[in-house]
Scaffold this motif. Structure first.
Motif, PDB file in Angstrom:
ATOM      1  N   CYS A  43       0.862  -1.186   0.000  1.00 58.06           N
ATOM      2  CA  CYS A  43       0.000   0.000   0.000  1.00 58.06           C
ATOM      3  C   CYS A  43       0.897   1.234   0.000  1.00 58.06           C
ATOM      4  O   CYS A  43       1.768   1.369   0.863  1.00 58.06           O
ATOM      5  CB  CYS A  43      -0.912  -0.021   1.220  1.00 58.06           C
ATOM      6  N   CYS A  46       0.093   3.272   3.599  1.00 51.24           N
ATOM      7  CA  CYS A  46       0.439   2.784   4.936  1.00 51.24           C
ATOM      8  C   CYS A  46       1.502   1.671   4.896  1.00 51.24           C
ATOM      9  O   CYS A  46       1.833   1.120   5.939  1.00 51.24           O
ATOM     10  CB  CYS A  46      -0.813   2.287   5.659  1.00 51.24           C
ATOM     11  N   CYS A  64      -4.325  -0.591  -0.011  1.00 53.46           N
ATOM     12  CA  CYS A  64      -5.009  -1.644   0.725  1.00 53.46           C
ATOM     13  C   CYS A  64      -6.504  -1.400   0.783  1.00 53.46           C
ATOM     14  O   CYS A  64      -7.278  -2.322   0.971  1.00 53.46           O
ATOM     15  CB  CYS A  64      -4.431  -1.790   2.131  1.00 53.46           C
ATOM     16  N   HIS A  68      -7.386   4.721   1.717  1.00 53.66           N
ATOM     17  CA  HIS A  68      -5.965   5.054   1.608  1.00 53.66           C
ATOM     18  C   HIS A  68      -5.624   5.588   0.224  1.00 53.66           C
ATOM     19  O   HIS A  68      -4.739   6.421   0.086  1.00 53.66           O
ATOM     20  CB  HIS A  68      -5.113   3.822   1.934  1.00 53.66           C
TER      21      HIS A  68
HETATM   22 ZN   LIG Z   1      -3.107   1.290   3.331  1.00 52.81          ZN
END
Ligand SMILES: [Zn+2]
Length: 80
Positions: A43, A46, A64, A68
């Motif tokens: 991702c 994150c 993800c 996000h």
């Molecule tokens: Zn993420």
């Protein structure tokens, strides 16, 4: 005496026939575990690793979740 052997052979085939679908299921589960070993992506927001099929693609990056992706695109547009 021969009758006893015939029963044993028939029983053997019966057990084999019973286990056949079970073996195919095992093969299927092995296929799904090999599917878990698919390409992992990260991702961009994150840094969480997840299978490529579960990732959300946006702007050439993998995410993800949708949140996000939005947060990443927002933080990028703020920098400009
Ligand atoms: Zn993420």
């Amino acid at each position: 005496m021969i009758f006893k052997w015939v029963i044993l052979i028939v029983l053997g085939f019966f057990v084999f026939w019973l286990l056949k679908p079970f073996r195919q299921k095992q093969k299927h589960s092995a296929d799904t575990t090999s599917g878990v070993a698919e390409d992992m992506v990260r991702c961009a927001y994150c840094d969480v690793h997840l299978p490529e099929s579960e990732s959300i693609v946006g702007n050439g990056h993998n995410f993800c979740c949708v949140e996000h992706r939005q947060l990443y695109l927002q933080s990028r547009s703020r920098r400009r």
